[in-house]
Write an enzyme that holds these catalytic residues in place. Structure first.
Site, PDB file in Angstrom:
ATOM      1  CB  ILE A  55      23.055 -99.420  20.845  1.00 34.70           C
ATOM      2  CG1 ILE A  55      23.585 -99.417  19.264  1.00 34.70           C
ATOM      3  CG2 ILE A  55      23.857-100.319  21.825  1.00 34.70           C
ATOM      4  CD1 ILE A  55      24.874 -99.112  19.420  1.00 34.70           C
ATOM      5  N   GLY A  56      20.066 -99.498  19.079  1.00 35.55           N
ATOM      6  CA  GLY A  56      19.004 -98.516  18.439  1.00 35.55           C
ATOM      7  C   GLY A  56      18.298 -99.487  17.434  1.00 35.55           C
ATOM      8  N   GLY A  92      15.178 -98.610  13.945  1.00 33.88           N
ATOM      9  CA  GLY A  92      14.475 -97.604  13.167  1.00 33.88           C
ATOM     10  C   GLY A  92      13.760 -98.193  12.109  1.00 33.88           C
ATOM     11  N   GLY A  93      13.533 -97.504  11.179  1.00 34.75           N
ATOM     12  CA  GLY A  93      12.316 -97.792  10.010  1.00 34.75           C
ATOM     13  C   GLY A  93      13.149 -99.038   9.285  1.00 34.75           C
ATOM     14  CG  MET A  94      15.848 -98.169   6.157  1.00 34.14           C
ATOM     15  SD  MET A  94      15.192 -99.244   4.654  1.00 34.14           S
ATOM     16  CE  MET A  94      16.876 -99.890   4.263  1.00 34.14           C
ATOM     17  N   GLY A  95      15.905-100.935  10.102  1.00 34.81           N
ATOM     18  CA  GLY A  95      16.677-102.203  10.625  1.00 34.81           C
ATOM     19  C   GLY A  95      16.815-101.957  12.172  1.00 34.81           C
ATOM     20  CG  ASP A 133      15.241 -88.305   7.752  1.00 31.90           C
ATOM     21  OD1 ASP A 133      15.297 -89.695   8.334  1.00 31.90           O
ATOM     22  OD2 ASP A 133      14.356 -87.607   8.209  1.00 31.90           O
TER      23      ASP A 133
END
Length: 741
Positions: free
Chosen positions: A17-18, A20-23, A141
């Protein structure tokens, strides 16, 4: 990750479902409790990455888990569980039913939200921040994509992935590497951009950016490139939102503009004050009904000519992650670089340098990224060539003192150091320091970072006195500007303690390392990798001070902590076990040491290979302790095997090869084969003189070995003459060192 993946026999991943930069974030089913949850997984990383890089990512993820799990507030996403499964770190959170604020704006075709909703978001997010800030946690952030509005109207802050504990300022920034400020350009505070001190008021500024966008449909600085956005945050007053949204109430507009104050002292004191002011604004006047209107874009503020055509980023909108963009170098945006015009090139007669074409800058950024990938793969020579050419091009396009040029020079210096080209690395660090001193100031963190790296290179060159002088100066500057407990200050203190030890000032080194270890324990935690590194330095100096039992105790404690935090097979864990074995051997407990080293040989052979230098160090120690147990035939066989492999892998004259060669001679001597031992000792002495110089301590030690062997053969006159030569060389070396000091 496969959709049927079951994590720890409990969490069944259903669909992603998503990302990002970390995972990645997955919708999952908790089989134990029969509920749906969200599972965030750290991206699996390939073997090309260095162990230190992997450790940094894992430590950062664990910090996210610990911080997030400690928060219990209706305005913060609940964390249920975290752990590691088959090398993948995961975080289990409540599954939220709603949309984030970026998605809400997109659903509304970038039209602003109704004013009552803006006030409600301000109230709920403010209350959540008041709670997290009381816990000493700064989000760092905050942006629309990290704020969810659930279907029942509840607003929640998500993803404390780069949260920073207030008493631990500096830890997360260090994990990002390179001094690059973290955050999203459209929502970053001026102090984040300048890589300065950041506290809870930075979150208030970011919330002001979010509320401005919710109220007007656009962020306060809505340019097409990251550099222009960052300069706007630093130097340009935002256009009053009522010019874009006339029905916005004056009290609410005042709250938003106060949140966007450039100086943190001019913002609301804390989130609790923000909540109070929002409540007063809602009571002060009835909010007019919202009439959706297309947003009016703010006029572009005046920006430096060199920044106007640079394109590196976009604001955070949409349900899918934005396309990858090059790393943003905005942390260096300070001082004269945000003046009205771009600096002229050297020798340019004071004329304004024309803005470089965006395509060239994009190409340079891609080349820099490629160089970083090569570094991650250990291809340092190729990376260095690419960095050298990119540096020359940046200097031509942007000027020698532009932040990007200086950052590229810093990266090149680091690569040169990894290649062992220490003289070249030192020159590049000196040039970086000079440029940053002129443009950022001598006490700016980036300037101090370059000076500190130059001290490290001086140490690698054996110039420990000069290294100590630089470390001491940088430490004083960091204590003055960043505080005595800032992680960067403590890192410099650790380096200074190390340098003192290499100068033979063992008591001074011990006291300082002990002080830094205690401070790091207080600031970062007892099991933090940096704390454990300094504890190892304490143990090392204790061993040199002949306090080996104390050193052994510390090495064992560090090994246990590293096994717990990093894993039993982590190189740092194995290194602490190795040092414990060294202590045991020197304490006369050779049988225990032998067991440790044999186990280490097995572990390192499995993890690194039988010919890896670390594996061979453990095998060498096996031979040494066999000798201590008077098992000289076995010790001689081991020494010869290790010598042969080292000669093939490292070279015949490599210091570690010569150490093994000497161990062969030791074994021959103990077996009474003195003529053979003498031949080997002479080979080692000649090689060390050739490589290190006649007066180097190792070369002198080899000449002493040779003299001892002559004595055993009854050649006393030759032995005495050799001892005399060694004494004269040692005296000359000591005299020369005293004069230099």
């Amino acid at each position: 990750m496969a959709e049927t993946r079951l994590i720890q026999g409990r969490y069944q991943l259903l669909d992603r479902i998503g990302r990002g930069g970390m995972g990645e974030v997955w919708r999952a089913r908790d089989e134990s409790l029969g509920r749906q949850v969200a599972v965030k997984c750290l991206k699996p990383l390939g073997p090309r990455h260095e162990n230190s890089y992997l450790r940094v990512l894992r430590e950062r993820f664990r910090r996210e888990a610990r911080v997030a799990a400690s928060l219990q507030h209706r305005g913060v996403t609940v964390v249920h569980d975290f752990g590691e499964h088959e090398g993948v770190l995961f975080l289990v959170m409540e599954l939220l039913d709603g949309r984030n604020l970026s998605q809400l704006l997109e659903d509304n075709k970038q039209h602003p939200l109704p004013v009552p909703e803006v006030a409600e978001i301000a109230d709920q997010v403010g209350a959540a921040l008041a709670y997290t800030h009381r816990q000493g946690i700064v989000h760092r952030d905050l942006k629309p994509a990290n704020i969810m509005r659930l279907n029942d109207g509840t607003v929640k802050i998500c993803d404390f992935g780069i949260a920073r504990l207030g008493h631990d300022i500096g830890f997360t920034a260090r994990l990002t590497g390179g001094g690059v400020a973290m955050g999203t350009p459209h929502y970053m505070s001026p102090e984040q951009i300048a890589a300065g001190s950041v506290d809870h008021r930075s979150d208030l500024y970011s919330l002001g950016c979010v509320l401005y966008e919710m109220a007007t449909g656009v962020p306060p600085f809505d340019m097409d490139d990251a550099w222009s956005v960052l300069v706007g945050h630093r130097d340009t007053a935002p256009r009053p939102p009522s010019e874009l949204r006339p029905e916005l109430s004056s009290p609410l507009e005042r709250v938003i503009l106060d949140l966007l104050a450039k100086n943190p002292d001019d913002r609301p004191e804390d989130a609790a004050e923000l909540v109070r002011r929002v409540a007063e604004a809602r009571r002060a006047e009835a909010v007019l009904p919202q009439v959706p209107q297309p947003p009016v874009r703010a006029a572009e503020p005046r920006l430096p000519a060199w920044a106007r055509e640079m394109t590196t980023g976009s604001k955070a909108v949409g349900t899918e992650p934005p396309a990858p963009v090059p790393p943003d170098p905005a942390a260096a945006l300070t001082g004269s670089w945000t003046a009205g015009t771009h600096r002229p090139a050297r020798g340019g007669g004071g004329t304004e340098r024309p803005p470089p074409p965006a395509t060239l800058l994009t190409d340079l950024t891609l080349r820099q990224d490629q160089a970083l990938r090569l570094c991650g793969e250990g291809r340092w020579s190729e990376a260095g060539e690419l960095q050298r050419s990119a540096l020359a091009e940046r200097q031509r396009l942007l000027g020698a003192d532009h932040p990007d040029t200086l950052a590229a020079r810093h990266d090149l210096a680091a690569t040169l150091g990894r290649l062992g080209h220490f003289d070249e690395a030192l020159r590049e660090y000196a040039r970086t320091t000079d440029g940053r001193s002129r443009t950022l100031g001598p006490d700016h963190p980036d300037t101090l970072a370059a000076r500190q790296e130059s001290a490290h290179v001086l140490g690698r060159l054996g110039r420990h006195f000069e290294a100590r002088e630089v470390y001491a100066a940088v430490l004083a500057a960091r204590e003055r500007t960043q505080g005595p407990d800032h992680p960067a200050t403590l890192r410099c203190g650790h380096n200074l303690a190390f340098s003192l030890g290499r100068l033979g000032r063992l008591e001074d080194s011990y006291r300082m390392a002990l002080e830094i270890a205690a401070a790091r324990c207080r600031v970062l935690g007892a099991d933090h990798p940096d704390t454990l590194v300094t504890r190892c330095e304490v143990a090392h100096v204790l061993a040199l001070l002949e306090r080996r039992r104390d050193a052994l105790r510390i090495y064992r404690e560090v090994a246990a902590a590293r096994s717990r935090v990093l894993g039993a097979d982590h190189p740092d864990t194995l290194a602490a076990r190795y040092e414990a074995g060294i202590c045991l051997g020197r304490l006369g407990r050779a049988a225990e040491a032998l067991d440790i080293f044999r186990t280490l040989v097995e572990d390192r052979s499995r993890l690194l290979g039988p010919a890896h230098p670390d594996t061979l160090r453990a095998r060498h120690a096996v031979g040494v302790n066999l000798g201590r147990l008077h098992r000289w035939e076995e010790a001689l066989t081991e020494a010869r095997d290790v010598f042969a492999i080292r000669a093939r892998v490292l070279g015949a004259d490599h210091p570690e090869t010569l150490v093994s060669r000497r161990e062969v001679a030791v074994g021959l001597g103990w077996l009474g084969r003195w003529p053979d031992a003498l031949a080997v000792y002479r080979d080692v002495a000649q090689a060390r003189q050739r490589v290190l110089g006649a007066d180097h301590p190792d070369a002198l030690a080899s000449r002493n070995d040779e003299a001892h062997c002559l004595e055993q053969l009854g050649r006393s006159a030759e032995a005495v003459e050799l001892y005399r030569q060694v004494a004269a060389l040692r005296h000359s070396r000591i005299t020369a060192r005293e004069r230099s000091v």
